[in-house]
Design an enzyme around this catalytic site. Sequence first.
Site, PDB file in Angstrom:
ATOM      1  N   GLY A  84       0.859  -1.169   0.090  1.00  0.00           N
ATOM      2  CA  GLY A  84      -0.014   0.073   0.094  1.00  0.00           C
ATOM      3  C   GLY A  84       0.878   1.316   0.122  1.00  0.00           C
ATOM      4  CG  ASN A 120       4.258   0.145  -1.112  1.00  0.00           C
ATOM      5  OD1 ASN A 120       3.832  -0.836  -0.440  1.00  0.00           O
ATOM      6  ND2 ASN A 120       3.531   0.251  -2.135  1.00  0.00           N
ATOM      7  CD1 TRP A 136     -13.389  -7.225  -4.753  1.00  0.00           C
ATOM      8  CD2 TRP A 136     -11.256  -7.421  -5.195  1.00  0.00           C
ATOM      9  NE1 TRP A 136     -13.009  -8.039  -5.893  1.00  0.00           N
ATOM     10  CE2 TRP A 136     -11.775  -8.033  -6.183  1.00  0.00           C
ATOM     11  CE3 TRP A 136      -9.691  -7.291  -5.334  1.00  0.00           C
ATOM     12  CZ2 TRP A 136     -11.158  -8.544  -7.348  1.00  0.00           C
ATOM     13  CZ3 TRP A 136      -9.151  -7.782  -6.423  1.00  0.00           C
ATOM     14  CH2 TRP A 136      -9.628  -8.523  -7.566  1.00  0.00           C
ATOM     15  CG  ASN A 160       0.106   7.985  -4.608  1.00  0.00           C
ATOM     16  OD1 ASN A 160      -0.060   7.776  -5.791  1.00  0.00           O
ATOM     17  ND2 ASN A 160       0.548   7.196  -3.845  1.00  0.00           N
ATOM     18  NE  ARG A 190      -3.477   5.125  -7.487  1.00  0.00           N
ATOM     19  CZ  ARG A 190      -2.243   5.666  -7.592  1.00  0.00           C
ATOM     20  NH1 ARG A 190      -2.142   7.032  -7.837  1.00  0.00           N
ATOM     21  NH2 ARG A 190      -1.223   4.816  -7.185  1.00  0.00           N
ATOM     22  N   GLY A 209       8.522  10.127 -13.341  1.00  0.00           N
ATOM     23  CA  GLY A 209       8.966   8.845 -13.834  1.00  0.00           C
ATOM     24  C   GLY A 209      10.487   8.632 -14.115  1.00  0.00           C
ATOM     25  CB  ALA A 269      13.499  14.253  -9.297  1.00  0.00           C
ATOM     26  N   GLY A 282       7.154   5.298  -7.174  1.00  0.00           N
ATOM     27  CA  GLY A 282       6.930   6.538  -6.778  1.00  0.00           C
ATOM     28  C   GLY A 282       7.209   6.312  -5.050  1.00  0.00           C
ATOM     29  CG  ASP A 283       4.527   3.918  -3.086  1.00  0.00           C
ATOM     30  OD1 ASP A 283       3.873   5.370  -3.274  1.00  0.00           O
ATOM     31  OD2 ASP A 283       3.792   2.953  -3.445  1.00  0.00           O
TER      32      ASP A 283
END
Length: 300
Positions: free
Chosen positions: A30, A34, A104, A167, A169, A229, A233, A259-260
């Site tokens: 997660g 991570n 889930w 992050n 989402r 990516g 940076a 990324g984590d």
Amino acid sequence: MSHKRILSIGECMVELAASAPGTYRQGFAGDTFNTAWHMRRVLPASWEVAYLTCIGTDPMSDRMLAFMAESGIATDAVTRLPRATPGLYMIDTDASGERSFTYWRSASAARHLADDPDQLARATDGADLVYVSGITLAILSPQARDTLLTILAQVKATGRDVAFDSNLRPGLWETPRIMRETLMAAAGAATIALPTWPDEAALCDDANEEAVIARYRGAGVAEVVVKSGPGPARIVSDRGTWQVAPAGRVAPVDTTGAGDSFNAAYLAARLTGAPEPEAARAAHALAGKVIGERGALCAV
């Protein structure tokens, strides 16, 4: 070195990562977990890395808690909820290493991690750095989000560090407006921000990395690291401006957790005294290792 404590807050999930066609390997991962897991591996032993979340009392939660402890992560801030279970996600990757996820998590125990303001305040009180992400905030109820944002602002006000990765989402949020407002409120409570370009363009229609940096600096973030990516940076802090590219090109096997892990190595280097460019080089190196293996976690 004196004892220091890092507290990462968020959701650890059951991970099913494809290892062969039709075959999946079970693990635990997660985004904020991570980062905590990799920080534990690159920081000196004198630093304590703790994780704050909620899990259930079922056998899978037992195994998750044991995995955290075996990994050297302090679990004193993990709350166990009867009749609750962890979330689960499945990773599939294409030939280029790009991944797709099936989740889930609608009834995940971690959605209740900020329901108790007193417990949250106690857990963050002894932390030298608190780390959260946009996913941490997205899974919470509106009231719990406000609670967490208030606590983070208090941590910053006492002179301690708050690191934040937006992050993004969008599917986890009620509306784009709520996402934007909440994430920028979190930026205002942060001392270090680690956003990703071009994901940020979806947040505020930023035209380039410089616009992302300006927005976060305008929110009061002292140190902004824009990940891109395989690209360089871009870093801006009160000490200067830098652009740091990876040392070499890595053919990705699975980009999950890249990324984590970048965040983990960057923060660990900065916390132990490395200047920004050196921290970014360490971050690129670790992320390169992670994308060369399947799953979100990579032994260092």
